[in-house]
Design an enzyme around this catalytic site. Structure first.
Site, PDB file in Angstrom:
ATOM      1  N   GLU A 254       0.525  -1.164   0.202  1.00 12.11           N
ATOM      2  CA  GLU A 254      -0.254  -0.199  -0.099  1.00 12.11           C
ATOM      3  C   GLU A 254       0.432   1.651  -0.058  1.00 12.11           C
ATOM      4  O   GLU A 254       0.946   2.307   0.701  1.00 12.11           O
ATOM      5  CB  GLU A 254      -0.819  -0.009   1.033  1.00 12.11           C
ATOM      6  CG  GLU A 254      -1.821  -1.007   1.337  1.00 12.11           C
ATOM      7  CD  GLU A 254      -2.749  -1.261   2.136  1.00 12.11           C
ATOM      8  OE1 GLU A 254      -3.709  -1.127   1.866  1.00 12.11           O
ATOM      9  OE2 GLU A 254      -2.259  -1.214   3.251  1.00 12.11           O
TER      10      GLU A 254
HETATM   11  C1  ACM Z   1      -2.198  -5.642   4.099  1.00 15.82           C
HETATM   12  O1  ACM Z   1      -3.155  -5.965   4.203  1.00 15.82           O
HETATM   13  N1  ACM Z   1      -2.214  -4.298   3.329  1.00 15.82           N
HETATM   14  C2  ACM Z   1      -0.749  -6.117   3.869  1.00 15.82           C
END
Ligand code: ACM
Length: 511
Positions: free
Chosen positions: A312
């Protein structure tokens, strides 16, 4: 005779004849560590002390031995009316045989002239894991969980034959590990959690204590420093290393829905949005920071893996992200450790070739996540599978519970947690490309051990079975069998102090 309730399902199990009575006279012989674990388990389950050190053996003996030669972590367990033998190919195998024995222990109701008591059904079990890596993850960054809670989590994981504890030690909301090279991290960035709850951090002695406790139960600790995103906390301690937060519509929407303030550089972030923070990718100061932090972490950690995050990074350009992940995985490989990253890093070419990818997309991949995951295997490395809509333990188990989130396709039932096969998630990646399975628990809504238990149990047992047991399609590897076996574990879990959620999908035994 029904098949005894063992979870995860053993590779081979057969029923055969009269049970072994467990009494105050039961002798426990053999390996001292294993005998101590077994006595603790028997005492917790029965409330008494059958199998005491002084048991005469007049009602039978439980013999615990290690006999090298079999597959790593494998064991053989036989029980008949006079003897139980558990033989591990190594100490871990023997330990897992004892966990199986604890699950086999059955209360007898007693008939006229025979008091109620305990017995082990007569069985013959040959057992070994399908995958080498079987992990659980605890996020101690969104809410801090102290040493005692982590130890309880380890006990729970070990009872289901997990062998890795991944600690998500850093995130936007806090930095949770003391580092001598960078003391400002815990001095300035550890005191808060999501929702204004208190924070905390592990001292180096705490961390060593967790590692030793895990090792005594045959788990390695895999520490994660999430990079280059999920790093807002670093801006409290070393503001010069961090970019300004990138406030996307998604960040605004999550904060509107769950509350809290937008992130501000250098101020604690206590809400739940993700994807807004980044280290300065090209600065010399960032390189020096990474060398200090990862070098010290490698020294503190005896296990083979360091997890570097990589998920992310929505505020980092693809080129910068790729360059960063290449640099940081190479740094960690140079420290003698195997890097693990979340699957997004598969978009980068030239990762250190040993880098393991951790897939957190759905069981049926969307958005090209499978392609990023496949890149690790194409490069000669392996994958850990953590499909979010099956074994993200922080997903709600029912729509009305205040605990948990729903972004991974809504409520995750136990059946959905169970009904998937690691070898059928990423097309072209079968058992050989899979290092193992890991069930993460993110803790945005999770404040204490009671919350942990309520979310984790019983669904973690489905992850244990995905990691340990033969592939679906093998005898007994069905939802119907699993729900019966898990239901039979309720009394054991209760006697171990596990506050599981009695999901209505499962018929729970009461005694
Ligand atoms: C994640 O759930 N951002 C690895």
């Amino acid at each position: 005779m029904p098949t005894p309730a063992v979870v995860p399902l053993p590779a081979s199990i057969a029923r055969r004849g009269a049970p072994f009575p467990v009494t105050a006279e039961t002798a426990i012989a053999g390996d001292a560590d294993a005998a101590a674990h077994l006595r603790t388990l028997l005492a917790a389950r029965t409330g008494a002390a059958p199998g005491s050190a002084t048991g005469s053996g007049s009602t039978g003996t439980i013999a615990l031995t290690i006999a090298p030669g079999g597959a790593p972590e494998s064991y053989r367990l036989t029980a008949d009316a006079t003897a139980v033998t558990v033989t591990g190919a190594d100490a871990a195998g023997l330990f897992y045989g004892i966990q199986t024995l604890g699950q086999l222990l059955t209360k007898t109701t007693g008939t006229t002239g025979t008091p109620a008591g305990w017995e082990i059904p007569a069985v013959e079990i040959d057992d070994a894991p399908r995958f080498a890596y079987r992990g659980v993850m605890l996020d101690v960054a969104r809410h801090f969980h102290g040493v005692d809670t982590v130890k309880a989590f380890i006990d729970r994981a070990a009872s289901l034959k997990f062998n890795a504890l991944h600690l998500h030690l850093t995130d936007d909301q806090g930095w949770r590990l003391e580092l001598r090279s960078r003391p400002e991290l815990t001095a300035k960035a550890s005191s808060t959690s999501v929702g204004g709850d208190p924070g905390g951090f592990f001292t180096q002695d705490d961390y060593r204590e967790i590692i030793a406790y895990a090792a005594a139960r045959h788990l390695i600790v895999v520490p994660e420093i999430d990079l280059p995103g999920h790093t807002h906390a670093i801006s409290l301690a070393y503001p010069e290393l961090s970019e300004e937060p990138v406030i996307s519509d998604q960040v605004r929407e999550i904060i509107r829905r769950y509350g809290g303030e937008l992130p501000v550089h250098g101020r604690p972030f206590e809400s739940m949005a993700v994807g807004f923070s980044s280290l300065k990718i090209h600065d010399e100061a960032t390189s020096a920071f990474l060398a200090d932090v990862l070098g010290e972490l490698a020294e503190l950690t005896p296990g083979p893996y360091l997890h570097l995050g990589g998920d992310e990074c929505l505020g980092t350009s693809p080129e910068d992200f790729a360059a960063f992940m290449q640099r940081v995985t190479t740094l960690v490989a140079g420290l003698g450790k195997t890097p693990i990253t979340w699957h997004e890093a598969g978009a980068a070419t030239d990762l250190a070739p040993t880098t393991v990818g951790q897939y957190w997309g759905f069981v049926s991949p969307v958005g090209g996540m499978d392609e990023k995951a496949r890149a690790f295997v194409r490069g000669g490395a392996q994958l850990i599978l953590s499909p979010a809509d099956a074994i993200y333990l922080d997903m709600k188990f029912d729509a009305d519970s205040p605990l948990g989130l729903t972004w991974a396709r809504g409520v995750t039932t136990a059946q959905r947690a169970y009904e998937w096969d690691p070898a059928r998630v990423i097309e072209g990646v079968g058992d050989a490309g899979i290092l193992g399975v890991e069930a993460p628990l993110w803790t945005e809504t999770v404040r204490d051990l009671g919350d942990i238990d309520a979310l984790v149990f019983p669904r973690v047992a489905a992850a244990a079975e995905a990691g340990w047991s033969p592939a679906p399609g093998s005898a007994g590897r069905t939802w119907e069998s699993f729900r019966a076996r898990v239901g039979a574990l309720g009394p054991l879990w209760t006697s171990l102090g596990i506050g599981f959620t009695p999901l209505p999908e499962i018929d729970w035994a009461t005694d």
